[in-house]
Design an enzyme around this catalytic site. Sequence first.
Site, PDB file in Angstrom:
ATOM      1  N   GLU A  61      86.627 -38.101 -43.926  1.00  0.00           N
ATOM      2  CA  GLU A  61      85.595 -37.267 -43.299  1.00  0.00           C
ATOM      3  C   GLU A  61      85.527 -37.650 -41.818  1.00  0.00           C
ATOM      4  O   GLU A  61      85.713 -38.815 -41.478  1.00  0.00           O
ATOM      5  CB  GLU A  61      84.229 -37.537 -43.922  1.00  0.00           C
ATOM      6  CG  GLU A  61      84.123 -37.231 -45.391  1.00  0.00           C
ATOM      7  CD  GLU A  61      82.771 -37.639 -45.980  1.00  0.00           C
ATOM      8  OE1 GLU A  61      82.550 -37.367 -47.162  1.00  0.00           O
ATOM      9  OE2 GLU A  61      81.955 -38.241 -45.245  1.00  0.00           O
ATOM     10  N   ASP A 178     104.236 -34.204 -35.622  1.00  0.00           N
ATOM     11  CA  ASP A 178     103.314 -33.331 -36.361  1.00  0.00           C
ATOM     12  C   ASP A 178     102.540 -32.449 -35.388  1.00  0.00           C
ATOM     13  O   ASP A 178     101.334 -32.253 -35.526  1.00  0.00           O
ATOM     14  CB  ASP A 178     102.356 -34.174 -37.209  1.00  0.00           C
ATOM     15  CG  ASP A 178     101.667 -33.344 -38.297  1.00  0.00           C
ATOM     16  OD1 ASP A 178     102.192 -32.263 -38.647  1.00  0.00           O
ATOM     17  OD2 ASP A 178     100.608 -33.759 -38.783  1.00  0.00           O
TER      18      ASP A 178
END
Length: 329
Positions: A61, A178
Amino acid sequence: MLKKEEQELQIDQEKLERDRNLHIREMKRLVHESASRFKDGVILHHRYLLLHLIGKGGFSEVHKVFDMQEMRFAACKIHQLHKDWKEDKKANYIKHSIREYEIHKKLENSRVVKFYDVFEVDDNTFCTVLEYVDGHDLDFILKQQKCLSEREAKSVITQTMRALKYLNEIKPPIIHYDLKPGNILLGSEDSGWDIKLTDFGLSKVVEKESPDGMELTSQGAGTYWYLPPECFVISNEPPMISSKVDVWSVGVIFYQCLFGRKPFGNEQSQASILHENTILKATEVIFPEKRPVSKEAKDFIRRCLTYRKEDRPDILTLSLDPYLKSPKK
């Protein structure tokens, strides 16, 4: 008159769709926030006051926090290992995360999100604290607007290239690996979309420089729409990669910013791209005719999406590309 009315209705429909998507996104955020064991007002590590949940991923989170020691806002990424995981899976996740912040904490550039801190909460939870960027990522912007003007897209790509140039000039150099819209953070539009790169979880450190690059040891990882053909070659030996991987990603992102779709495998899933060898067949880039984009921009994209890695420029070469240079006033 009917045509004009139809266009106005289309504009209204698109606006309602954007508002609907924002509403759904906020509803999901609130559901995740209410289910989180880390509520607003909690103080972590005796200094980080949790303000609200920004987003939730697979096992983590991200919360906006206030650092009471440094008196600044920050983004706190809370990594939570599942209690039922086997010890080897936990060890692998922790090893991967340690490697990420070992890379990230050494980076100091205005176009890279700053790494501030890392600490443990309990046996199955640890946190990394990063610079807070007041804005959205490029993926969110593209989902809202579908595409950007060439001027806006060029600004995003130029700033991204400055970050990549920095990563390739430091010793040892780093391949991001990425690069995608979700990992390009944009400051608020008021600040002119000041971009910063984030997420170095798949980054490669080029310990030994060689003309052929370095071995790709994590084949199969990454986001397939943004990876070049050499990452999908199957052979007895691991593929050799270099900063040219990030060059291909830049081309895909620029194309997506301009045309509102990915150049290869746009409607496909990751599994389908792999099964159908979509990227291995991506020998030619085709541009939609309706969207007015300069020839120079298309040529720049073609250079980035050069199929053979031997013919594709590397990051340092691409950073000198004439298209990226600002025109003289």
